[in-house]
Design a protein around this motif. Structure first.
Motif, short mmCIF file in Angstrom:
data_model
loop_
_atom_site.label_atom_id
_atom_site.label_comp_id
_atom_site.label_asym_id
_atom_site.label_seq_id
_atom_site.Cartn_x
_atom_site.Cartn_y
_atom_site.Cartn_z
N GLY A 50 -41.11 72.55 25.66
CA GLY A 50 -41.65 73.73 25.40
C GLY A 50 -42.84 73.63 24.20
N THR A 51 -43.71 74.93 24.33
CA THR A 51 -44.64 74.82 23.32
C THR A 51 -44.53 76.09 22.74
OG1 THR A 51 -46.28 75.92 25.07
CG2 THR A 51 -46.29 73.44 24.73
N GLU A 52 -44.94 76.20 21.29
CA GLU A 52 -45.11 77.46 20.47
C GLU A 52 -43.47 77.96 20.66
OE1 GLU A 52 -47.51 78.06 18.63
OE2 GLU A 52 -48.82 76.60 19.16
N VAL A 53 -42.45 77.04 20.30
CA VAL A 53 -41.19 77.53 20.23
C VAL A 53 -40.80 78.28 18.97
CG1 VAL A 53 -38.81 76.62 20.48
CG2 VAL A 53 -40.71 75.42 21.56
N ALA A 54 -40.30 79.48 19.03
CA ALA A 54 -39.88 80.35 17.95
C ALA A 54 -38.77 79.78 17.04
CB ALA A 54 -39.61 81.72 18.25
N VAL A 55 -38.96 79.65 15.77
CA VAL A 55 -37.62 79.38 14.78
C VAL A 55 -37.97 80.27 13.56
CG1 VAL A 55 -36.94 77.19 13.61
CG2 VAL A 55 -38.24 76.86 15.57
N GLU A 56 -37.14 80.94 13.34
CA GLU A 56 -37.00 81.79 12.27
C GLU A 56 -38.30 82.25 11.84
OE1 GLU A 56 -34.27 81.06 9.63
OE2 GLU A 56 -32.89 80.18 11.25
N ASP A 61 -45.00 73.65 17.40
CA ASP A 61 -45.92 73.50 18.28
C ASP A 61 -45.67 73.07 19.74
OD1 ASP A 61 -47.92 74.27 16.38
OD2 ASP A 61 -48.17 72.19 15.98
N ILE A 62 -44.73 71.95 19.70
CA ILE A 62 -44.01 71.37 20.99
C ILE A 62 -43.16 70.72 20.64
CG2 ILE A 62 -44.79 69.38 22.42
CD1 ILE A 62 -47.46 69.34 21.87
N LYS A 80 -56.87 69.59 11.45
CA LYS A 80 -57.34 69.26 10.27
C LYS A 80 -56.28 68.50 9.35
CE LYS A 80 -60.08 73.33 9.38
NZ LYS A 80 -59.97 74.22 10.23
N GLU A 81 -56.70 67.81 8.15
CA GLU A 81 -56.01 67.12 7.47
C GLU A 81 -54.48 67.39 7.26
OE1 GLU A 81 -56.80 64.37 3.75
OE2 GLU A 81 -56.50 66.30 2.91
N GLY A 82 -53.50 66.75 7.34
CA GLY A 82 -52.05 67.04 7.04
C GLY A 82 -52.10 67.67 5.85
N ASP A 83 -51.18 68.90 5.65
CA ASP A 83 -51.10 69.67 4.52
C ASP A 83 -49.62 69.92 4.06
OD1 ASP A 83 -50.47 71.85 6.07
OD2 ASP A 83 -52.37 72.21 6.19
N HIS A 84 -49.48 70.55 2.86
CA HIS A 84 -48.01 70.81 2.50
C HIS A 84 -47.29 71.98 3.25
CE1 HIS A 84 -48.24 68.48 -1.20
NE2 HIS A 84 -48.32 69.55 -2.06
N GLY A 85 -48.50 72.76 3.83
CA GLY A 85 -47.77 74.06 4.48
C GLY A 85 -47.03 73.30 6.09
N HIS A 86 -47.72 72.20 6.45
CA HIS A 86 -47.01 71.87 7.74
C HIS A 86 -45.92 70.94 7.64
CE1 HIS A 86 -50.72 73.18 9.57
NE2 HIS A 86 -50.25 72.96 10.85
N LEU A 87 -45.99 70.16 6.26
CA LEU A 87 -44.81 69.50 5.89
C LEU A 87 -43.56 70.42 5.68
CD1 LEU A 87 -43.43 67.04 5.27
CD2 LEU A 87 -44.20 67.10 2.81
N GLY A 88 -43.67 71.56 5.11
CA GLY A 88 -42.78 72.59 4.99
C GLY A 88 -42.29 73.27 6.48
N GLN A 89 -43.27 73.61 7.23
CA GLN A 89 -42.88 74.10 8.55
C GLN A 89 -41.94 72.99 9.20
OE1 GLN A 89 -47.22 75.76 9.07
NE2 GLN A 89 -46.41 75.73 11.06
N ILE A 90 -42.41 71.65 9.03
CA ILE A 90 -41.61 70.67 9.82
C ILE A 90 -40.36 70.62 9.35
CG2 ILE A 90 -41.28 67.96 9.88
CD1 ILE A 90 -44.39 67.84 10.14
N ALA A 95 -34.23 71.80 10.68
CA ALA A 95 -33.05 72.31 10.49
C ALA A 95 -32.85 73.62 11.73
CB ALA A 95 -33.08 73.31 9.20
N GLY A 96 -33.57 74.24 12.14
CA GLY A 96 -33.54 75.35 13.08
C GLY A 96 -33.46 74.65 14.71
N LEU A 97 -33.91 73.45 14.94
CA LEU A 97 -34.02 72.91 16.15
C LEU A 97 -33.03 71.76 16.42
CD1 LEU A 97 -37.79 73.21 16.54
CD2 LEU A 97 -36.31 74.77 17.73
N GLU A 98 -32.37 71.26 15.38
CA GLU A 98 -31.62 70.34 15.41
C GLU A 98 -32.46 68.94 16.15
OE1 GLU A 98 -27.75 70.89 17.05
OE2 GLU A 98 -27.52 72.66 15.53
#
Length: 181
Positions: A50-56, A61-62, A80-90, A95-98
């Motif tokens: 899947g792409t753009e899978v909803a989590v909370e 992304d994928i 763009k360069e890796g950032d805090h926001g994406h690390l937090g999303q990961i 947790a949400g997708l196991e």
């Protein structure tokens, strides 16, 4: 003289935005359609789920599946360069997708983010794997663009783990073949 027939040019790195103007509309769908490029770089087979899978309230992304062990692979990509926001999303998606495997793709990473991925690999239970993958787009002269994925952070024993898995599945298939005759 045959040497004069050979034309040389330089391999040039381009900004990812030259290939994909928009992360969600361009890069994510391309990556989903060409997941084999990433699978090859990681040394793991990947099947898109899947792409753009909803989590909370967020969107991963994928999502893919590793058919070797039927585990969930979360792929977070940025142009763009890796950032805090994406690390937090990961971490939220994890947790949400196991998911057991996380692949973070960006054109570059700051040292603290690579350290965070390394820390996660060292401090999470066995069975969890975290990757930082540098995405590049290159061309030579007027050639087509070529994507390159460079794994810049991975679990310590990753190659050994993949080789052992491949060996055990080879062994099983050899045994299965022998049983048929």
């Amino acid at each position: 003289n045959r040497m004069t027939d050979i034309r040389f040019d330089r391999l040039v790195d381009l900004p990812l935005s030259d290939a994909w103007a928009h992360e969600a509309r361009d890069f994510t769908p391309w990556l989903a359609d060409n997941i084999a490029h990433l699978a090859e770089a990681l040394g793991v087979p990947l099947e898109l789920t899947g792409t753009e899978v909803a989590v909370e309230g967020f969107y991963a992304d994928i999502l893919a599946r590793n058919p070797m062990d039927d585990t969930v692979v979360l792929i977070e990509n940025q142009i763009k360069e890796g950032d805090h926001g994406h690390l937090g999303q990961i971490m939220t998606y994890l947790a949400g997708l196991e998911a057991q495997t996380v692949v973070w793709i960006a054109p570059s990473f700051r040292e603290p983010h690579l350290s965070a991925i390394q820390w996660l690999n060292e401090h999470t239970e066995d069975g969890f794997s975290f990757f930082a993958v540098k995405a590049r787009v290159v061309r030579i002269g007027e050639s087509p663009f070529a994507p390159i994925f460079e794994v810049v952070e991975k679990p310590n024993d990753w190659e050994r783990h993949v080789k052992a898995k491949a060996k055990s599945s080879e062994g099983a298939s050899y045994y299965d073949v022998k049983q048929r005759f």
